[in-house]
Design an enzyme around this catalytic site. Structure first.
Site, mmCIF file in Angstrom:
data_model
loop_
_atom_site.group_PDB
_atom_site.id
_atom_site.type_symbol
_atom_site.label_atom_id
_atom_site.label_comp_id
_atom_site.label_asym_id
_atom_site.label_seq_id
_atom_site.Cartn_x
_atom_site.Cartn_y
_atom_site.Cartn_z
ATOM 1 N N HIS A 61 -13.264 5.004 -3.498
ATOM 2 C CA HIS A 61 -12.236 5.834 -2.854
ATOM 3 C C HIS A 61 -10.952 5.975 -3.675
ATOM 4 O O HIS A 61 -10.486 5.009 -4.285
ATOM 5 C CB HIS A 61 -11.932 5.352 -1.438
ATOM 6 C CG HIS A 61 -11.271 4.006 -1.324
ATOM 7 N ND1 HIS A 61 -9.908 3.857 -1.282
ATOM 8 C CD2 HIS A 61 -11.783 2.751 -1.225
ATOM 9 C CE1 HIS A 61 -9.616 2.581 -1.156
ATOM 10 N NE2 HIS A 61 -10.728 1.879 -1.118
ATOM 11 N N ASP A 178 -7.211 -1.229 -5.812
ATOM 12 C CA ASP A 178 -8.059 -0.900 -4.667
ATOM 13 C C ASP A 178 -7.797 0.555 -4.344
ATOM 14 O O ASP A 178 -6.734 0.865 -3.791
ATOM 15 C CB ASP A 178 -7.700 -1.808 -3.489
ATOM 16 C CG ASP A 178 -8.356 -1.377 -2.195
ATOM 17 O OD1 ASP A 178 -9.300 -0.590 -2.242
ATOM 18 O OD2 ASP A 178 -7.898 -1.829 -1.128
ATOM 19 N N GLU A 212 -10.715 6.236 2.994
ATOM 20 C CA GLU A 212 -11.264 4.891 3.216
ATOM 21 C C GLU A 212 -10.266 3.951 3.859
ATOM 22 O O GLU A 212 -10.618 3.162 4.732
ATOM 23 C CB GLU A 212 -11.756 4.303 1.883
ATOM 24 C CG GLU A 212 -12.622 3.050 2.049
ATOM 25 C CD GLU A 212 -11.832 1.762 2.231
ATOM 26 O OE1 GLU A 212 -12.436 0.769 2.694
ATOM 27 O OE2 GLU A 212 -10.637 1.716 1.938
ATOM 28 N N GLU A 213 -9.022 4.035 3.431
ATOM 29 C CA GLU A 213 -8.023 3.078 3.929
ATOM 30 C C GLU A 213 -7.782 3.203 5.431
ATOM 31 O O GLU A 213 -7.210 2.300 6.036
ATOM 32 C CB GLU A 213 -6.693 3.214 3.157
ATOM 33 C CG GLU A 213 -6.778 2.807 1.687
ATOM 34 C CD GLU A 213 -7.078 1.326 1.442
ATOM 35 O OE1 GLU A 213 -7.186 0.558 2.422
ATOM 36 O OE2 GLU A 213 -7.225 0.948 0.273
ATOM 37 N N ASP A 233 -16.109 -1.094 -4.195
ATOM 38 C CA ASP A 233 -14.735 -1.316 -3.717
ATOM 39 C C ASP A 233 -14.327 -2.727 -4.123
ATOM 40 O O ASP A 233 -15.138 -3.494 -4.638
ATOM 41 C CB ASP A 233 -14.679 -1.107 -2.196
ATOM 42 C CG ASP A 233 -13.314 -0.638 -1.725
ATOM 43 O OD1 ASP A 233 -12.314 -0.951 -2.386
ATOM 44 O OD2 ASP A 233 -13.237 0.042 -0.683
ATOM 45 N N HIS A 313 -3.841 -5.170 -1.512
ATOM 46 C CA HIS A 313 -2.919 -4.395 -0.667
ATOM 47 C C HIS A 313 -1.477 -4.846 -0.872
ATOM 48 O O HIS A 313 -0.651 -4.734 0.035
ATOM 49 C CB HIS A 313 -3.323 -4.466 0.814
ATOM 50 C CG HIS A 313 -4.478 -3.545 1.116
ATOM 51 N ND1 HIS A 313 -4.801 -3.154 2.409
ATOM 52 C CD2 HIS A 313 -5.372 -2.932 0.312
ATOM 53 C CE1 HIS A 313 -5.856 -2.348 2.369
ATOM 54 N NE2 HIS A 313 -6.220 -2.203 1.102
HETATM 55 ZN ZN LIG Z 1 -10.593 -0.265 -0.883
#
Ligand SMILES: [Zn+2]
Length: 340
Positions: A61, A178, A212-213, A233, A313
């Site tokens: 993603h 990510d 995706e998030e 991922d 994140h």
């Molecule tokens: Zn991810």
């Protein structure tokens, strides 16, 4: 690594991913790979295989964490609403970009309202939350009216600076690894397949997903012929985790439940046969586009692998060896037989 650095440098919070999708589209066009965009704004590339009665799908993603202007404050600063799952403390002090609806871009800094220790006694103790965190815009604005005169309004997207850096020791430090590290790996894999003139055993789709998030990036556009669906991922690191920044992480289970047992064993076997450094792991608070696809009703064999990302994140980091091991496993995987 250069490709990943280019990808993380294009702002693409979930909901505003057109620019990065255009970049990926151009990359694939140069390789003469056919692509199409789904209505959600994601991109699908397909490589025809020897067998087109059974398909395989891989996804990574391009959408990232970000924010949206929630309120233009009377003091000329902006209150924000977060996009994706993270805490306010992970963006405190970060430079950012605000994009107005008509495409104008302004820079700013994400700060606690009570940042100055010379003025605020509770600067260190005050809670990092929506009320206390605000954006200081790099423009001469001190009232809500002055901010609005710039064209900034509620609903404008906010992107965080990636601060990407490749160290001489081989670490890649950046926000949004990510999942742009994996997008880079997948694009490089397609390039390798094309350059080497490899025909894959099955028709293989590559879905560059863009939601995706928030949980539903890759749960659509899966052909009825698709048997296996692998999400590429990030691997989650922390206390008790076996994932590290040097190997490819193969996920056995996350919060959505176990991934397909046969596919997981197949990935482990491929890693061992080809001497690829890997770690098997369980991610405690995690869901992927593969589990989202299962949840939305697709009858597929699903799996999840990826490079190990430290402090996910937030201030993320991985090592070139984790990228390499992930790339190698994918290279052998796309040329292997289906597990069922
Ligand atoms: Zn991810």
């Amino acid at each position: 690594m250069k490709l990943i650095a280019d990808l993380v440098s294009i702002p693409s919070p979930t909901g505003n991913t057109k620019e990065v999708i255009t970049f990926v589209e151009k990359f694939l066009k140069e390789l003469e790979v056919d692509t199409y965009r789904n209505r959600k704004g994601g991109l699908i590339a397909t490589l025809k295989g020897q067998d087109s009665s059974k398909h395989r799908m891989l996804t990574a993603h391009v959408d990232t964490l970000g924010a949206m202007v929630k309120e233009v404050k009377a003091n000329g600063r902006l209150k924000i609403d977060l996009i994706g799952g993270f805490k306010y403390n992970s963006i405190e002090g970060e430079y950012c970009q605000i994009e107005t609806q008509n495409g104008k871009k302004y820079t700013g800094t994400i700060l606690m309202h009570q940042t100055s220790v010379h003025v605020y006694k509770d600067a260190g103790k005050a809670e990092r939350n929506q009320d206390n965190i605000e954006i200081r815009i790099d423009e001469k604005v001190h009232t809500a009216e002055e901010v609005r005169a710039l064209g900034i309004e509620v609903g404008d997207f906010v992107a965080f600076d990636p601060r990407v850096e490749l160290t001489p020791s081989g670490y890649l430090k950046s926000r949004h690894l990510d999942d742009k590290a994996s997008v880079g790996i997948v694009l490089q894999l397609i390039k390798q397949i094309k350059n080497k003139g490899i025909t894959l055993p099955y028709t293989t789709h590559f879905l560059i997903s863009n939601n995706e998030e928030i949980g539903y990036g890759g749960n659509s556009n899966i052909t009825p012929e698709t048997v296996e669906y692998l999400a590429v991922d990030m691997g989650a690191m922390g206390d008790g985790q076996s994932t590290d920044e040097y190997t490819v992480s193969i996920c056995a289970k996350d919060s959505s439940g176990p991934y397909h047992y046969e596919l997981r064993k197949h990935l482990v076997r491929l890693a061992e046969e080809n001497k690829i450094g890997y770690k098997l792991d369980i991610y405690p608070f995690y869901g992927s586009d593969a589990s989202a696809a299962i949840r939305s009703g697709h009858d597929i064999v699903h799996g999840l692998i990826g490079p190990g990302i430290d402090s996910s994140h937030a201030f993320e980091r991985t090592h070139v060896s984790s990228i390499e091991n992930t790339a190698k496993l994918l290279y052998y995987y796309v040329q292997s037989n289906l597990v069922i």
